[in-house]
Design a protein around this motif. Structure first.
Motif, PDB file in Angstrom:
ATOM      1  N   LYS A  55      -8.980  71.369  39.344  1.00 25.94           N
ATOM      2  CA  LYS A  55      -7.564  71.325  38.994  1.00 25.94           C
ATOM      3  C   LYS A  55      -7.218  71.636  37.543  1.00 25.94           C
ATOM      4  O   LYS A  55      -6.098  72.035  37.246  1.00 25.94           O
ATOM      5  N   SER A  57      -7.784  73.953  35.315  1.00 24.92           N
ATOM      6  CA  SER A  57      -7.323  75.281  34.915  1.00 24.92           C
ATOM      7  C   SER A  57      -5.918  75.579  35.412  1.00 24.92           C
ATOM      8  O   SER A  57      -5.175  76.335  34.785  1.00 24.92           O
ATOM      9  N   SER A  58      -5.517  74.971  36.531  1.00 22.15           N
ATOM     10  CA  SER A  58      -4.185  75.257  37.080  1.00 22.15           C
ATOM     11  C   SER A  58      -3.117  74.309  36.541  1.00 22.15           C
ATOM     12  O   SER A  58      -1.928  74.566  36.704  1.00 22.15           O
ATOM     13  N   ARG A  87      -9.081  78.936  30.533  1.00 18.98           N
ATOM     14  CA  ARG A  87      -8.456  80.054  31.239  1.00 18.98           C
ATOM     15  C   ARG A  87      -9.475  81.067  31.743  1.00 18.98           C
ATOM     16  O   ARG A  87      -9.324  81.650  32.797  1.00 18.98           O
ATOM     17  N   GLU A 205      -2.267  64.633  37.653  1.00 18.24           N
ATOM     18  CA  GLU A 205      -1.540  65.893  37.612  1.00 18.24           C
ATOM     19  C   GLU A 205      -0.175  65.721  36.957  1.00 18.24           C
ATOM     20  O   GLU A 205       0.293  66.605  36.228  1.00 18.24           O
TER      21      GLU A 205
END
Length: 715
Positions: A55, A57-58, A87, A205
């Motif tokens: 998760k 990287s996003s 990235r 998140e």
């Protein structure tokens, strides 16, 4: 502009509107992730590692960076990666390797050093760049057992001036919530409770995608008398003002709310609908400020929230209530879902988990199915490993239900387990003595913890019930829509049944509780005398095994833990993670009764007509009863006096065991009320008032003292 709403006699909430600011240009964010890898995270770290790798990287923006700090006990802290952009493929490969290498379970739990590490990283990054924001994500599943609260909070106060956002994540049920609450308030951040991995991912998140506003100083218009908080995107943020009543707030926050002693306008349900009013229940619950919270609830008259909080006794209950209050703050449709009542009063006699367990144990026709697919059980405490794996136990029928053999109460902590006796076979090794079969019929006792440290550990069970128990459960809003059938297996789900109720808490007195303690000590003394005499005349032996297999084989079976009087119970050792957590322990002790003397020593003291000590005095009545029976005509004229005495002792011991269990259950209810209900005995002024003189039969008055403290429990 500040508006004050009076919420009952004890609470006035100031809602201070803040200036509207232009939408800021997004700035790069340095995310600092502090991850607890103490031994107790053993079961969760594989999921946490995978989630980080999948998760990160996003979730972070192109110009953001990530620093990952791992920590466990004193001196066990490090930076896995610092200010890394995630990235490129190369970045991700390096990050994944580091995550797998360093995020492995080890050691104890300490908060000070990871906070220092975060402070050091921020200092290094600020020396290199300007205009960036700093976001801290701090996750733990336990108690700090290395540093003082003051040391930790002093570091949080220093960090607060360096951070633009923060989230303190409480993972699971065994964290130090009061300390984590103070940490979140001091950091000016959000306290997030994550019951499990799924809830954790939402918190994680949310932390990485939010927190893109710098902090600005705001002077509060009134002196505070309680929590200071704000709402950002439906999330509650907590703050701590400085000595000048100035608080650092995220730029763009529409308002800040706080309790004050200044008078306000009385709450009017038709007029006042500000979300902060409902949100104020959350920090009050986090702080356990019950009187103020009831004042707010009384003013709101929200029946659903009043009833929900009235059932709050454990950490689990408080977490559920906080979720409901925050939901009502963010969505007006979730207010007054069961109506309004200006005179709403707490439901004091709610059906409890304690009563539920007692009802299940009340009849042998009530069966518990430990191997049913709907029953998901996790052990508590350290695992055990048999010293030898020569013999293996296997249940005869995993579809079978078993009557509850008894409720097992922890003497000092609010723990209760169901005990069942499972029948099966023990497979014996090839090296067994000649004459023994490959497998032998036996049984094993299994304990399944339902309540651990005041928290419901298991909220779903598979059971079959007699009709009376079924009807009682259904009358208490369980098994809705079901009809009774003999032998039918029901999945008993009780997500909101409290551990105890407020009526139990109110009725707990030291006078009654301490007498229970004395009565229980007398029963233990009586049982010790009866057991001693039974061992003298008829020591426990595996009579069936002796008859079938002979002495040598019976001795061998006993050496691997198989007897016909205790089933399969092999010698074992604890396998601990090395980590600990803090739990509440309530010990009630009778002075002089920390241990009981040998029966022979009491007999000698009686024969010498000595003045009896308290331990001797509580054992003397049982010896007197024995003497009276052995001098009776029934005994003296018996053809086999030992056989008659064995029968008498067995009958008397069963009666003592029954009474002991009754006393243990009554005493457990009292202890649960104190520890889980966050109160002290109603007939004592404070926790400093903790001792009474109680009459001990055959001895006189003795001091009984209660001590409530935090203890370290090894995992």
């Amino acid at each position: 502009m500040t508006h004050i709403v009076q919420l009952g006699a004890m609470a006035a909430l100031a809602i201070q509107a803040l200036p509207v600011v232009a939408q800021p240009v997004p700035a790069p964010v340095h995310h600092l992730l502090a991850i607890d890898i103490s031994g107790s995270t053993y079961y969760h770290l594989p999921e946490l590692r995978l989630h980080l790798k999948n998760k990160l990287s996003s979730l972070v923006n192109e110009n953001d960076t990530v620093s990952i700090i791992w920590f466990s006990g004193r001196g066990q802290v490090g930076t896995l990666v610092e200010a890394m952009k995630v990235r490129s493929v190369g970045d991700l490969s390096t990050l994944h390797t580091a995550i797998d290498r360093f995020l492995q379970p080890m050691g104890l739990t300490g908060f000070k050093e990871p906070l220092q590490e975060a402070e050091n990283i921020i200092a290094r990054l600020k020396a290199k760049t300007t205009g960036s924001l700093f976001n801290l994500f701090f996750m733990t599943d336990g108690y700090d057992n290395q540093w003082t609260e003051r040391e930790i909070l002093d570091l949080c106060a220093k960090l607060e001036k360096q951070l633009d956002s923060a989230a303190v994540v409480e993972y699971g049920w065994h964290c130090n919530r009061p300390l984590l609450t103070k940490m979140a308030e001091t950091l000016g951040g959000n306290l997030v409770f994550s019951e499990d991995f799924q809830a954790y991912t939402v918190a994680f998140e949310g932390s990485l995608t939010g927190g893109r506003s710098k902090k600005v100083p705001v002077k509060l218009d009134y002196a505070i008398s309680g929590p200071v908080f704000g709402l950002a995107g439906g999330t509650l943020l907590s703050f701590t003002p400085d000595a000048d009543n100035v608080v650092l707030l995220p730029e763009g926050l529409p308002a800040v709310a706080y309790f004050t002693a200044a008078p306000g306008e009385a709450f009017d349900r038709a007029k006042h609908a500000d979300a902060h009013i409902w949100a104020s229940l959350v920090p009050l619950a986090q702080r356990l400020e019950t009187n103020t919270l009831f004042s707010v609830l009384g003013a709101l008259g929200d029946v659903a929230l009043v009833n929900s909080f009235s059932s709050c006794f454990s950490k689990e209950d408080y977490s559920r209530f906080q979720d409901e209050a925050l939901a009502a703050a963010n969505d007006p449709a979730k207010r007054y879902v069961t109506g309004y009542d200006a005179n709403a009063v707490p439901k004091e006699d709610a059906y409890t988990v304690m009563e539920l367990l007692a009802d299940l144990a009340s009849s042998d026709d009530n069966l518990f199915y430990p191997y049913h697919e709907a029953f998901h059980y996790e052990r508590i405490g350290a695992a055990t490993k048999a010293r030898s794996d020569e013999a293996k136990f296997e249940p005869n029928d995993k579809t079978k239900g078993y009557p509850v053999n008894g409720l097992v109460w922890n003497e000092s902590r609010p723990n209760v387990s169901l005990r069942v006796k499972v029948d099966g076979k023990v497979t014996l090794p090839a090296t067994r003595p000649a004459g023994l079969p490959e497998a032998i019929d036996s049984y094993i006792y299994r304990n399944y913890t339902i309540v651990r440290d005041g928290i419901v550990h298991t909220r779903k069970m598979a059971v079959s019930l007699d009709e009376a128990t079924f009807n009682k459960l259904q009358a208490n809003d369980l098994l809705a829509g079901e009809a009774w059938e003999a032998g039918k297996v029901y999945v008993l789900d009780y997500p909101k049944v409290p551990v105890i109720n407020r009526k139990m808490v109110k009725g707990t007195t030291a006078k009654d509780t301490f007498k229970l303690v004395v009565d229980l000590e007398v029963m233990k003394a009586t049982q010790k005398v009866f057991n001693d005499y039974r061992n003298r005349i008829a020591p426990k032996v595996s009579k069936k095994f002796l008859l079938l297999y002979g002495q040598e084989a019976t001795d061998y079976l006993a050496s691997i833990g198989v007897t016909d009087y205790n089933g399969f119970n092999p010698a074992s050792d604890s396998v601990k993670t090395g980590d600990v957590y803090l739990a509440k322990e309530l010990k009630i002790a009778v002075k002089g009764l920390s241990s009981l003397p040998k029966v022979a020593d009491v007999e000698a003291a009686l024969a010498a007509k000595k003045k009896l000590k308290i331990g001797e005095a509580v054992m003397a009545p049982a010896l007197e009863r024995l003497e009276n029976f052995m001098s009776s005509a029934v005994f003296t004229s018996a053809a086999n006096g030992d056989a008659l005495l064995e029968t008498w002792l067995e009958t008397e011991s069963k009666a003592v065991t029954t009474r002991t269990r009754e006393l243990q259950q009554e005493l457990a209810k009292a202890k649960f009320s104190i520890v889980v209900g966050h109160v002290w005995f109603s007939d004592m002024a404070s926790m400093d008032d903790n001792s009474l003189e109680v009459e001990v039969p055959g001895f006189g008055n003795a001091a009984v003292t209660a001590t409530l403290k935090d203890v370290e429990i090894e995992k």
